[in-house]
Write a protein that holds these residues in place. Structure first.
Motif, short mmCIF file in Angstrom:
data_model
loop_
_atom_site.label_atom_id
_atom_site.label_comp_id
_atom_site.label_asym_id
_atom_site.label_seq_id
_atom_site.Cartn_x
_atom_site.Cartn_y
_atom_site.Cartn_z
N PRO A 152 1.00 -0.73 -0.14
CA PRO A 152 -0.02 -0.17 0.15
C PRO A 152 0.55 1.25 0.01
CG PRO A 152 -0.18 -1.60 2.55
CD PRO A 152 0.84 -1.64 1.08
N GLY A 153 0.51 2.12 -0.43
CA GLY A 153 1.12 3.71 -1.09
C GLY A 153 0.39 4.79 -0.17
N HIS A 154 1.71 5.80 0.23
CA HIS A 154 0.35 7.19 1.13
C HIS A 154 0.85 7.89 0.31
CE1 HIS A 154 1.37 10.88 3.04
NE2 HIS A 154 -0.04 10.32 3.62
N TYR A 155 -0.43 8.44 -0.49
CA TYR A 155 -0.17 10.11 -1.18
C TYR A 155 0.47 10.86 -0.73
CZ TYR A 155 -4.54 8.13 -3.84
OH TYR A 155 -4.72 7.38 -4.70
N ASP A 156 1.32 11.26 -0.99
CA ASP A 156 2.81 11.66 -0.61
C ASP A 156 2.45 13.32 0.23
OD1 ASP A 156 3.43 12.69 -2.77
OD2 ASP A 156 5.39 11.53 -3.03
N ASP A 157 1.28 13.74 -1.23
CA ASP A 157 0.70 14.79 -0.51
C ASP A 157 -0.24 15.18 0.40
OD1 ASP A 157 -1.06 13.85 -2.26
OD2 ASP A 157 -1.06 15.61 -3.36
N GLU A 163 -3.00 12.82 12.24
CA GLU A 163 -3.06 14.33 11.76
C GLU A 163 -4.58 15.02 11.33
OE1 GLU A 163 1.04 15.01 10.66
OE2 GLU A 163 0.17 15.16 8.91
N LEU A 164 -4.56 16.11 11.78
CA LEU A 164 -5.82 16.69 11.44
C LEU A 164 -6.18 16.59 9.97
CD1 LEU A 164 -6.82 19.58 13.44
CD2 LEU A 164 -8.45 18.08 13.35
N GLY A 165 -6.80 16.29 8.60
CA GLY A 165 -7.31 16.08 7.09
C GLY A 165 -6.99 14.79 6.89
N ASN A 166 -6.58 14.47 6.05
CA ASN A 166 -6.99 12.98 5.41
C ASN A 166 -5.87 12.04 5.30
OD1 ASN A 166 -8.25 10.71 3.78
ND2 ASN A 166 -8.47 12.65 2.13
N ALA A 248 -10.71 14.35 -5.81
CA ALA A 248 -10.97 15.32 -3.83
C ALA A 248 -11.03 14.27 -3.08
CB ALA A 248 -12.11 15.62 -4.73
N GLN A 249 -11.59 13.09 -3.79
CA GLN A 249 -11.33 12.18 -2.13
C GLN A 249 -10.20 11.96 -1.46
OE1 GLN A 249 -14.54 10.20 -2.49
NE2 GLN A 249 -14.92 11.38 -3.71
N VAL A 250 -9.16 12.07 -1.64
CA VAL A 250 -8.33 12.42 -1.46
C VAL A 250 -7.48 13.86 -0.20
CG1 VAL A 250 -7.07 10.41 -2.07
CG2 VAL A 250 -6.24 12.67 -2.77
N LEU A 251 -8.63 14.88 -0.61
CA LEU A 251 -7.99 16.12 -0.30
C LEU A 251 -8.02 16.49 1.56
CD1 LEU A 251 -9.67 18.29 -3.14
CD2 LEU A 251 -7.52 17.56 -2.74
N PRO A 252 -7.66 17.34 2.36
CA PRO A 252 -7.79 16.78 3.53
C PRO A 252 -9.29 17.60 4.13
CG PRO A 252 -6.14 18.71 2.86
CD PRO A 252 -6.76 18.61 1.34
N ILE A 253 -10.30 18.03 3.05
CA ILE A 253 -11.63 17.74 3.31
C ILE A 253 -11.94 17.03 1.96
CG2 ILE A 253 -13.70 18.38 3.81
CD1 ILE A 253 -12.09 20.98 5.44
N THR A 259 -6.43 22.94 -1.11
CA THR A 259 -5.45 21.61 -0.65
C THR A 259 -5.03 23.12 -0.15
OG1 THR A 259 -4.08 23.41 -3.46
CG2 THR A 259 -5.63 21.03 -2.74
N GLY A 260 -3.09 22.50 0.19
CA GLY A 260 -2.06 23.25 0.67
C GLY A 260 -2.28 23.80 2.22
N PRO A 261 -1.47 24.15 3.05
CA PRO A 261 -1.29 24.62 4.47
C PRO A 261 -3.22 24.96 5.10
CG PRO A 261 0.27 25.38 3.90
CD PRO A 261 -0.87 25.13 2.33
N GLU A 262 -3.83 26.06 3.82
CA GLU A 262 -5.22 26.98 4.27
C GLU A 262 -5.91 25.46 4.34
OE1 GLU A 262 -6.14 29.65 2.41
OE2 GLU A 262 -4.36 31.22 2.31
N ALA A 263 -6.31 24.16 3.51
CA ALA A 263 -7.32 23.53 3.18
C ALA A 263 -6.85 22.10 4.49
CB ALA A 263 -6.86 23.07 2.20
N VAL A 264 -5.95 22.18 5.37
CA VAL A 264 -4.88 21.16 6.60
C VAL A 264 -5.79 22.30 7.60
CG1 VAL A 264 -3.20 20.82 7.59
CG2 VAL A 264 -3.98 20.72 4.77
N ALA A 265 -5.45 23.56 7.66
CA ALA A 265 -6.29 24.79 8.87
C ALA A 265 -7.44 24.37 8.88
CB ALA A 265 -5.67 25.60 8.75
N ALA A 266 -8.49 24.28 8.32
CA ALA A 266 -9.75 24.10 8.11
C ALA A 266 -10.24 22.75 8.66
CB ALA A 266 -10.30 24.46 6.63
N ALA A 267 -9.23 21.57 8.42
CA ALA A 267 -10.49 20.28 8.56
C ALA A 267 -10.34 20.24 10.00
CB ALA A 267 -8.95 19.57 7.87
N SER A 268 -11.42 19.76 10.63
CA SER A 268 -11.45 19.36 11.67
C SER A 268 -11.90 17.78 12.01
CB SER A 268 -12.96 20.13 11.81
OG SER A 268 -14.02 19.35 11.30
N GLN A 269 -11.72 16.78 11.01
CA GLN A 269 -11.66 16.16 11.20
C GLN A 269 -10.32 15.00 10.81
OE1 GLN A 269 -13.74 13.86 12.75
NE2 GLN A 269 -15.72 15.87 12.37
#
Length: 312
Positions: A152-157, A163-166, A248-253, A259-269
């Protein structure tokens, strides 16, 4: 023409069915038949190679990734916060009794990732207990064809375990080790347990689309901390079948095109997403499994999460 010549000349044999005029047709039919047989044998050998032989090679690659990671874990001691105090007792044999699960529970927000990853290198173990006690794969960094051969391979982005996000992971469903062969049999609330060098992260599959409206967490064990997601996460469910290009299924939300730091910062799950081809033996579509983090344990000697015993 002389009389003798007439006397020695015989009439030609009849050219009825089966005569020499049919020979080109028969030769062509025989040639086509041999060609189809040859193509069938080649196709059969290709299928055997793809489905079975590549599994052997994939198992070897996975064993190498697992062994390499185990050696790194054994020889490195990354700095981390101290685990919670754990009451232990010693039996007459001198063996330390494994601490109870509750004593190991930690807040994932207080944990900091201390490991680095390299493309193609393992950094975590993935366990899905309902697939059996012997199911376990080392997750490598990256999703190229070489990375996913046996692993299995991790989507490196995407984010990392806990961690918060996905935290998103891809894997083959058929051939090349096929770590996600049985992904379609997962049910809501089934545990997906990720082991890193310092923690255990327990994710559980979200409710399926048909379950969300009448969700009853008390109806089945393991569902106490699972519920349909709302708000920005509405529509993120346990299983989805999507187009292969639906990144879009693997984006932070998931489903939110950011995408990017702002998207991760908006994640609550804190999510996990597993992706594989669908249906089996085809890459026409993609199967998506979403899970939510429900428990985080600090690792100590002798401790194993109780969730690992939830075998099917």
């Amino acid at each position: 023409m002389t009389t003798d010549q007439v006397a020695t000349t015989s009439p030609s044999p009849p050219r009825g069915p089966g005569g020499f005029r049919d020979e080109p047709i028969r030769t062509t039919i025989r040639g086509l038949g041999q060609l189809f047989i040859t193509l069938g044998v080649v196709l059969l050998l290709f299928v055997v190679y793809e489905v079975y032989v590549t599994d052997i090679f994939g198992a070897q690659k996975q064993a190498q990734a697992k062994e390499s990671m185990a050696q790194r874990w054994a020889t490195s001691t990354p700095a981390t916060s101290d685990p919670p105090a754990v009451p232990t007792t010693e039996e007459d044999s001198g063996a330390v009794v494994a601490p109870p699960s509750d004593a190991q529970v930690v807040d994932p927000a207080e944990r900091t990732r201390t490991y680095d990853t390299q493309i193609g290198q393992g950094f975590a173990n993935l366990n899905i207990p309902v697939f059996g006690a012997d199911y376990g794969f080392t997750v490598v960094e990256g999703t190229t064809a070489e990375d996913l051969y046996g692993n299995p391979g991790h989507y490196d982005d995407t984010q990392y375990p806990g961690e918060l996000g996905n935290f998103a992971v891809a894997g083959h469903r058929v051939s090349k080790g096929a770590p996600f062969n049985a992904l379609g049999t997962l049910n809501s609330c089934d545990a997906i347990v990720i082991e890193t060098q310092q923690e255990w992260f327990v994710y559980r599959v979200l409710p399926m689309p048909e379950e969300a409206a009448g969700w009853n967490a008390a109806a089945r064990s393991g569902c106490a901390d699972v519920a349909p997601l709302t708000g920005a996460y509405s529509g993120v469910v346990g299983r989805e079948i999507v187009d292969p290009s639906d990144y879009a299924q693997v984006l932070p939300i998931p489903h939110v095109d950011a995408t990017g730091p702002e998207a991760v910062a908006a994640a609550s799950q804190r999510l996990i997403t597993l992706t594989t081809c669908h249906p089996q033996f085809s890459d026409r579509e993609r199967m998506i499994i979403h899970g939510v983090l429900t428990r985080t344990y600090a690792k100590t000697d002798g401790f194993v999460p109780a969730e690992l015993s939830e075998v099917g």
